[in-house]
Design a protein around this motif. Structure first.
Motif, PDB file in Angstrom:
ATOM      1  N   GLN A 159     -15.329  -0.059  -4.795  1.00 38.25           N
ATOM      2  CA  GLN A 159     -15.243   1.221  -5.509  1.00 38.25           C
ATOM      3  C   GLN A 159     -16.591   1.650  -6.086  1.00 38.25           C
ATOM      4  O   GLN A 159     -16.695   2.686  -6.745  1.00 38.25           O
ATOM      5  CB  GLN A 159     -14.182   1.152  -6.602  1.00 38.25           C
ATOM      6  CG  GLN A 159     -12.806   0.715  -6.100  1.00 38.25           C
ATOM      7  CD  GLN A 159     -12.420   1.388  -4.804  1.00 38.25           C
ATOM      8  OE1 GLN A 159     -12.434   2.613  -4.694  1.00 38.25           O
ATOM      9  NE2 GLN A 159     -12.105   0.606  -3.784  1.00 38.25           N
ATOM     10  N   LYS A 197      -4.790   1.943   0.394  1.00 41.21           N
ATOM     11  CA  LYS A 197      -3.843   0.958  -0.137  1.00 41.21           C
ATOM     12  C   LYS A 197      -2.394   1.451  -0.159  1.00 41.21           C
ATOM     13  O   LYS A 197      -1.481   0.661   0.003  1.00 41.21           O
ATOM     14  CB  LYS A 197      -4.265   0.537  -1.544  1.00 41.21           C
ATOM     15  CG  LYS A 197      -5.635  -0.140  -1.563  1.00 41.21           C
ATOM     16  CD  LYS A 197      -5.708  -1.302  -2.540  1.00 41.21           C
ATOM     17  CE  LYS A 197      -7.097  -1.914  -2.534  1.00 41.21           C
ATOM     18  NZ  LYS A 197      -7.155  -3.271  -3.027  1.00 41.21           N
ATOM     19  N   PHE A 237      -2.535   9.652  -2.012  1.00 44.27           N
ATOM     20  CA  PHE A 237      -2.419   9.219  -3.408  1.00 44.27           C
ATOM     21  C   PHE A 237      -3.600   8.356  -3.857  1.00 44.27           C
ATOM     22  O   PHE A 237      -4.224   8.629  -4.859  1.00 44.27           O
ATOM     23  CB  PHE A 237      -1.104   8.485  -3.691  1.00 44.27           C
ATOM     24  CG  PHE A 237      -1.017   8.035  -5.118  1.00 44.27           C
ATOM     25  CD1 PHE A 237      -0.856   8.964  -6.149  1.00 44.27           C
ATOM     26  CD2 PHE A 237      -1.159   6.699  -5.469  1.00 44.27           C
ATOM     27  CE1 PHE A 237      -0.836   8.575  -7.479  1.00 44.27           C
ATOM     28  CE2 PHE A 237      -1.141   6.296  -6.797  1.00 44.27           C
ATOM     29  CZ  PHE A 237      -0.971   7.241  -7.807  1.00 44.27           C
ATOM     30  N   CYS A 238      -3.922   7.301  -3.094  1.00 44.16           N
ATOM     31  CA  CYS A 238      -4.962   6.380  -3.592  1.00 44.16           C
ATOM     32  C   CYS A 238      -6.323   6.616  -2.952  1.00 44.16           C
ATOM     33  O   CYS A 238      -7.348   6.275  -3.517  1.00 44.16           O
ATOM     34  CB  CYS A 238      -4.530   4.934  -3.418  1.00 44.16           C
ATOM     35  SG  CYS A 238      -4.790   4.278  -1.761  1.00 44.16           S
ATOM     36  N   THR A 263     -10.013  -8.942  -3.596  1.00 43.20           N
ATOM     37  CA  THR A 263      -9.369  -7.752  -3.039  1.00 43.20           C
ATOM     38  C   THR A 263      -9.192  -6.626  -4.049  1.00 43.20           C
ATOM     39  O   THR A 263      -8.656  -5.576  -3.714  1.00 43.20           O
ATOM     40  CB  THR A 263      -7.992  -8.134  -2.458  1.00 43.20           C
ATOM     41  OG1 THR A 263      -7.351  -9.037  -3.375  1.00 43.20           O
ATOM     42  CG2 THR A 263      -8.140  -8.820  -1.122  1.00 43.20           C
ATOM     43  N   GLY A 264      -9.603  -6.868  -5.282  1.00 46.57           N
ATOM     44  CA  GLY A 264      -9.571  -5.781  -6.256  1.00 46.57           C
ATOM     45  C   GLY A 264      -8.177  -5.411  -6.711  1.00 46.57           C
ATOM     46  O   GLY A 264      -7.313  -6.274  -6.890  1.00 46.57           O
ATOM     47  N   ALA A 265      -7.971  -4.118  -6.889  1.00 45.63           N
ATOM     48  CA  ALA A 265      -6.726  -3.651  -7.487  1.00 45.63           C
ATOM     49  C   ALA A 265      -6.336  -2.319  -6.861  1.00 45.63           C
ATOM     50  O   ALA A 265      -7.121  -1.705  -6.159  1.00 45.63           O
ATOM     51  CB  ALA A 265      -6.917  -3.489  -8.991  1.00 45.63           C
ATOM     52  N   SER A 266      -5.106  -1.917  -7.130  1.00 50.51           N
ATOM     53  CA  SER A 266      -4.699  -0.574  -6.705  1.00 50.51           C
ATOM     54  C   SER A 266      -4.189   0.194  -7.914  1.00 50.51           C
ATOM     55  O   SER A 266      -3.856  -0.392  -8.947  1.00 50.51           O
ATOM     56  CB  SER A 266      -3.633  -0.656  -5.616  1.00 50.51           C
ATOM     57  OG  SER A 266      -2.485  -1.301  -6.112  1.00 50.51           O
ATOM     58  N   GLU A 267      -4.153   1.501  -7.764  1.00 50.01           N
ATOM     59  CA  GLU A 267      -3.781   2.340  -8.904  1.00 50.01           C
ATOM     60  C   GLU A 267      -2.274   2.324  -9.121  1.00 50.01           C
ATOM     61  O   GLU A 267      -1.497   2.374  -8.182  1.00 50.01           O
ATOM     62  CB  GLU A 267      -4.257   3.776  -8.667  1.00 50.01           C
ATOM     63  CG  GLU A 267      -5.759   3.860  -8.638  1.00 50.01           C
ATOM     64  CD  GLU A 267      -6.262   5.287  -8.749  1.00 50.01           C
ATOM     65  OE1 GLU A 267      -6.357   5.778  -9.884  1.00 50.01           O
ATOM     66  OE2 GLU A 267      -6.544   5.889  -7.716  1.00 50.01           O
ATOM     67  N   ARG A 268      -1.913   2.285 -10.384  1.00 48.64           N
ATOM     68  CA  ARG A 268      -0.491   2.326 -10.729  1.00 48.64           C
ATOM     69  C   ARG A 268       0.040   3.743 -10.605  1.00 48.64           C
ATOM     70  O   ARG A 268      -0.691   4.714 -10.789  1.00 48.64           O
ATOM     71  CB  ARG A 268      -0.274   1.858 -12.165  1.00 48.64           C
ATOM     72  CG  ARG A 268      -0.364   0.372 -12.342  1.00 48.64           C
ATOM     73  CD  ARG A 268      -0.277   0.053 -13.820  1.00 48.64           C
ATOM     74  NE  ARG A 268      -0.558  -1.346 -14.059  1.00 48.64           N
ATOM     75  CZ  ARG A 268       0.364  -2.221 -14.451  1.00 48.64           C
ATOM     76  NH1 ARG A 268       1.598  -1.825 -14.671  1.00 48.64           N
ATOM     77  NH2 ARG A 268       0.039  -3.480 -14.653  1.00 48.64           N
ATOM     78  N   ILE A 305      -7.924   5.105  -0.830  1.00 42.63           N
ATOM     79  CA  ILE A 305      -8.723   3.944  -0.430  1.00 42.63           C
ATOM     80  C   ILE A 305      -7.929   3.011   0.490  1.00 42.63           C
ATOM     81  O   ILE A 305      -8.227   1.818   0.591  1.00 42.63           O
ATOM     82  CB  ILE A 305      -9.274   3.159  -1.644  1.00 42.63           C
ATOM     83  CG1 ILE A 305      -8.142   2.754  -2.603  1.00 42.63           C
ATOM     84  CG2 ILE A 305     -10.330   3.969  -2.376  1.00 42.63           C
ATOM     85  CD1 ILE A 305      -8.572   1.738  -3.658  1.00 42.63           C
ATOM     86  N   SER A 333      -4.484  -6.642  -6.583  1.00 38.17           N
ATOM     87  CA  SER A 333      -3.993  -6.720  -5.196  1.00 38.17           C
ATOM     88  C   SER A 333      -3.885  -8.185  -4.794  1.00 38.17           C
ATOM     89  O   SER A 333      -4.795  -8.763  -4.214  1.00 38.17           O
ATOM     90  CB  SER A 333      -4.970  -5.990  -4.260  1.00 38.17           C
ATOM     91  OG  SER A 333      -5.021  -4.630  -4.579  1.00 38.17           O
ATOM     92  N   ILE A 343      -8.707   6.571   5.261  1.00 34.75           N
ATOM     93  CA  ILE A 343      -9.762   5.621   5.679  1.00 34.75           C
ATOM     94  C   ILE A 343      -9.996   5.689   7.190  1.00 34.75           C
ATOM     95  O   ILE A 343     -10.484   4.740   7.791  1.00 34.75           O
ATOM     96  CB  ILE A 343      -9.472   4.163   5.229  1.00 34.75           C
ATOM     97  CG1 ILE A 343      -8.091   3.706   5.702  1.00 34.75           C
ATOM     98  CG2 ILE A 343      -9.603   4.008   3.724  1.00 34.75           C
ATOM     99  CD1 ILE A 343      -7.908   2.195   5.591  1.00 34.75           C
ATOM    100  N   THR A 346      -9.111  -5.279   8.194  1.00 32.84           N
ATOM    101  CA  THR A 346      -8.176  -5.737   7.167  1.00 32.84           C
ATOM    102  C   THR A 346      -7.739  -7.159   7.467  1.00 32.84           C
ATOM    103  O   THR A 346      -7.473  -7.482   8.623  1.00 32.84           O
ATOM    104  CB  THR A 346      -6.931  -4.815   7.166  1.00 32.84           C
ATOM    105  OG1 THR A 346      -7.363  -3.472   7.030  1.00 32.84           O
ATOM    106  CG2 THR A 346      -5.988  -5.160   6.025  1.00 32.84           C
ATOM    107  N   ARG A 377      -3.713   6.094   8.631  1.00 36.41           N
ATOM    108  CA  ARG A 377      -4.055   6.397   7.238  1.00 36.41           C
ATOM    109  C   ARG A 377      -5.220   7.389   7.201  1.00 36.41           C
ATOM    110  O   ARG A 377      -6.354   7.047   7.553  1.00 36.41           O
ATOM    111  CB  ARG A 377      -4.411   5.104   6.500  1.00 36.41           C
ATOM    112  CG  ARG A 377      -3.179   4.266   6.185  1.00 36.41           C
ATOM    113  CD  ARG A 377      -3.524   2.958   5.567  1.00 36.41           C
ATOM    114  NE  ARG A 377      -4.147   2.064   6.534  1.00 36.41           N
ATOM    115  CZ  ARG A 377      -4.580   0.842   6.237  1.00 36.41           C
ATOM    116  NH1 ARG A 377      -4.470   0.385   5.005  1.00 36.41           N
ATOM    117  NH2 ARG A 377      -5.129   0.081   7.158  1.00 36.41           N
ATOM    118  N   GLU A 403     -11.748  -3.617   4.361  1.00 36.61           N
ATOM    119  CA  GLU A 403     -11.078  -2.575   5.147  1.00 36.61           C
ATOM    120  C   GLU A 403     -11.669  -1.191   4.938  1.00 36.61           C
ATOM    121  O   GLU A 403     -11.317  -0.251   5.638  1.00 36.61           O
ATOM    122  CB  GLU A 403      -9.579  -2.580   4.865  1.00 36.61           C
ATOM    123  CG  GLU A 403      -9.196  -2.264   3.427  1.00 36.61           C
ATOM    124  CD  GLU A 403      -7.694  -2.384   3.196  1.00 36.61           C
ATOM    125  OE1 GLU A 403      -6.935  -2.510   4.165  1.00 36.61           O
ATOM    126  OE2 GLU A 403      -7.286  -2.354   2.028  1.00 36.61           O
TER     127      GLU A 403
END
Lengths: 602, 104
Positions: A42, B66, B61-62, A116-121, B64, A255, B84, A85, B81, A35
């Protein structure tokens, strides 16, 4: 119409790219969907050098790795659908949403690799919703990929690798980092990353957290406080910091949405980052044709994400083609084993054990080298105290003087008979943890890895120790530019005895922006320089620099200038010429003068 | 306050590229062709991308794609968004309030 592909890879980050390469290498058609605007996940925002070994791009910067992997994949015929996506994985079909063309695609795939990796907390504290509270990774994206800084003065919450790396990169982008707060009692990330920012004067406050963002419409400051053993803020220890941006670097969460939709069984394993899909040592989930790799599988580093991508990819290719790829697979598993032997993989090892996937631990050198080398010889000092899977120092040394003891996680030793002080390892070390020292008869030389705007040869600089404290004044002796790798070496002449302390420097002009004359904007250093040139009289300085010739007539700057002259020359102010006091004492308009002339009265 | 990183010790100088013009809340602003809406707004010193249902200011916030924190209204269409979505010449961007009014 439902389109059919042999292999679908979701996510074009390091895991997805390597997975797609492994599959396509074996002649299988691969479609990668992501997406993002550009491939690489990253990686495009990662301006730091990777740890690891050459096979997985050690000492290469993340954004360059992303470009290389993408090009490799394209050359193998991998197809990419960016800005798209995966909106749902259903029992009978996978639905993609292409937001640029505003259309849906329906596809079926024999095998799916989800990366799909991760997202920030996000964490809760008062006013955490204010603009100015951003994910640390988000700030990294903006500053390194889009070249904008969302603020000037930053607070980083969390001293893991992301917090430490972003802090350093903020400094590289020209921002100020006021502090890094970390709730636990130790730095979670690599100490070599922490040392890079510490020696530049960024305080890392352990057992501290953020309790409040200050501001109405956006962040204008932050309140931090100490925490107790259960990480609760201690009342009365609050402190206000003047920052305009707060970066949250408090961890990532996998994710998992698409993996869950695909039917993969999900389990809560805190050591792996939270909810993760259950998978075996081949990266296969509980669904036969669904594989995973990278941060989705466990929050780790991009190097292990790449290896997992290969493992998943080769397994998928093997299933589709019927070829025997067991050699490729076991080679990658060995790599992963090596990368995960160290102390930083303890959590991942523990977490994976819960799936019955075991990784061995240890088997590397933990004892740091004691030999400091012969004084007087130009030689390297390696300050790499932790067992990180990384060996470019060893592989880059042209004389074979450095070894990490046979295992990539081992601490490096230097053979000082072989070290010629060439500095190649200094430029290569991803942790910027190698320095050069030489004790000479009148002074010493310290060579430091440097990734900022270069100073001039001969320039006088302030010398900083490992904590960023000024320990003396030195001079730039020599600069060795590294135009390709961008880690240059700056050789400093330092007073004798300081060669073991000096690990960074700060340029004079960066420190001095003290205005003396507000009207004409003349700084203290300009005045000091003029005095050194021989203009030691107030009237001379006035004519030379225009100091006190502005509208205030010297009310603000006269005494300050005199005190600077006094300090520099040693003559007390009472014995200095104070300079003349000429009219007009305030600026008056010509109109007023002319009017006054017309009517001769008061 | 918010600003462009023109010189960079690793990435080099910012490559000169086409400057485009877009509209934000009626203001004419400039952006680089490679900008997202988010980076274009930040480079213009704008941090508030919208307001929550209860009126709290919202930013990204992110960055990217998400978290959906950066939703803006683009050419009348809400829930875009900003982080992106590439900015376009002549694009009309507005702050989104709450969930945004649907366009049918």
């Amino acid at each position: 119409m439902v389109k059919k592909v042999q292999a679908l890879v979701i996510g074009a980050g390091p895991a997805g790219l390597c997975g797609s390469i492994a599959i396509a290498e074996n002649g299988v058609e691969v479609l990668v969907v992501d997406e993002g605007l550009v491939p690489g996940g990253q990686l495009p925002k990662q301006t730091h050098k990777f740890f690891g070994h050459e096979g997985f791009f050690a000492s290469v910067r993340g954004f360059e790795i992303g470009e290389k992997l993408y090009n490799d994949a394209v050359n193998l015929g991998v197809k990419f659908l960016m800005k798209t996506t995966v909106s749902g994985i259903y029992e009978d079909v996978i639905v993609l949403y292409d937001r640029e063309n505003e259309r849906i695609y329906e596809i079926n795939a024999d095998y799916v690799l989800i990366a799909t990796g991760a997202s920030e907390r996000f964490i809760s504290f008062k006013k955490n919703y204010l603009p100015g509270v951003y994910g640390a990774g988000a700030v990294q994206t903006l500053m390194n990929q889009y070249r904008v800084l969302p603020g000037n003065d930053f607070l980083i919450v969390g001293a893991g690798n992301i917090g430490l790396i972003v802090a350093y990169q903020l400094l590289q982008a020209g921002a100020n980092v006021k502090a890094i707060v970390e709730a636990s009692n130790k730095v979670g990330g690599y100490l070599v990353h922490a040392n890079k920012v510490k020696r530049m004067g960024v305080p890392i406050l352990l057992r501290h957290t953020i309790v409040e963002a200050i501001g109405e419409e956006r962040v204008r400051g932050a309140v931090i406080s100490e925490v107790d053993d259960s990480f609760n803020p201690i009342k009365g220890t609050e402190k206000e910091l003047a920052v305009d941006t707060i970066c949250l670097a408090v961890g990532l969460q996998p994710s998992i949405e698409l993996a869950a939709q695909a039917g993969a069984e999900i389990k809560y394993i805190p050591e792996l980052g939270g909810y993760v899909p259950i998978r075996d040592e081949n990266m296969k989930t509980t669904v036969d044709n669904v594989y995973i790799a990278g941060d989705l599988a466990s929050i780790e580093e991009a190097s292990t994400a790449m290896i997992e991508g290969y493992i998943a990819g080769y397994n998928i290719a093997q299933k589709i083609t019927g070829l025997d790829l067991s050699e490729n697979i076991s080679k990658m598993k060995k790599e992963l084993e090596e990368f995960r032997r160290g102390p930083f993989s303890g959590k991942v090892r523990k977490g994976l054990k819960k799936f019955g996937v075991e990784f061995p631990e240890g088997g590397f050198r933990t004892e740091p080298q004691k030999d400091e080398g012969p004084a007087g010889k130009l030689r390297v000092k390696i300050e790499c105290p932790q067992n990180i899977p990384c060996n470019p120092c060893e592989t880059s040394c042209p004389t074979g003087a450095i070894d990490v003891g046979g295992n990539i996680n081992g601490l490096p030793y230097v053979d000082y008979d072989k070290c010629i002080g060439c500095g190649v390892c200094v430029m290569k070390c991803p942790g910027l943890a190698i320095f050069l020292v030489q004790e000479l008869s009148d002074y010493s030389i310290v060579g430091i890895p440097y990734e900022f705007e270069l100073p001039e040869k001969g320039e006088k600089v302030l010398l900083l120790d490992r904590n960023g404290e000024i320990v003396g004044e030195g001079e730039i002796e020599k600069i060795v530019r590294n135009s390709k790798g961008k880690t240059h070496i700056v050789y400093l002449k330092v007073p004798k005895g300081l060669e073991d302390n000096v690990r960074h420097f700060v340029r004079h002009e960066e420190k001095e922006e003290e205005i003396v004359c507000r009207c004409e904007e003349i700084t203290r250093s300009e005045i000091e320089k003029a005095i050194e040139e021989g203009y030691t009289d107030f009237e001379e300085l006035r004519r030379y620099l225009r100091i006190s010739m502005g509208p205030c007539g010297g009310r603000v700057c006269r005494l300050q200038t005199l005190s600077i002259i006094s300090l520099k020359t040693g003559i007390p102010i009472s014995e200095l010429e104070s300079g003349r006091f000429r009219p007009p004492s305030i600026p008056i308009p010509f109109k007023a003068i002319l009017k006054g002339d017309e009517k001769d009265e008061i | 306050m918010s600003r462009r990183v023109v010189a960079h010790p690793i990435l080099g100088d910012l490559i000169e590229e086409e400057v485009i013009e877009f509209e934000f809340e009626g203001l004419k602003l400039k952006a680089l062709k490679s900008d997202t809406i988010a980076s274009a707004l930040i480079s213009n010193g704008i941090d508030i991308f919208g307001f929550s249902e209860s009126g709290k200011p919202k930013g990204f916030f992110c960055a990217i794609g998400k978290c959906s924190s950066c939703l803006v209204v683009v050419d009348g269409v809400p829930n875009v968004r900003a982080c992106i979505t590439p900015v376009r010449d002549g694009m009309r961007v507005e702050r989104q309030k709450g969930k945004g009014k649907p366009v049918w």
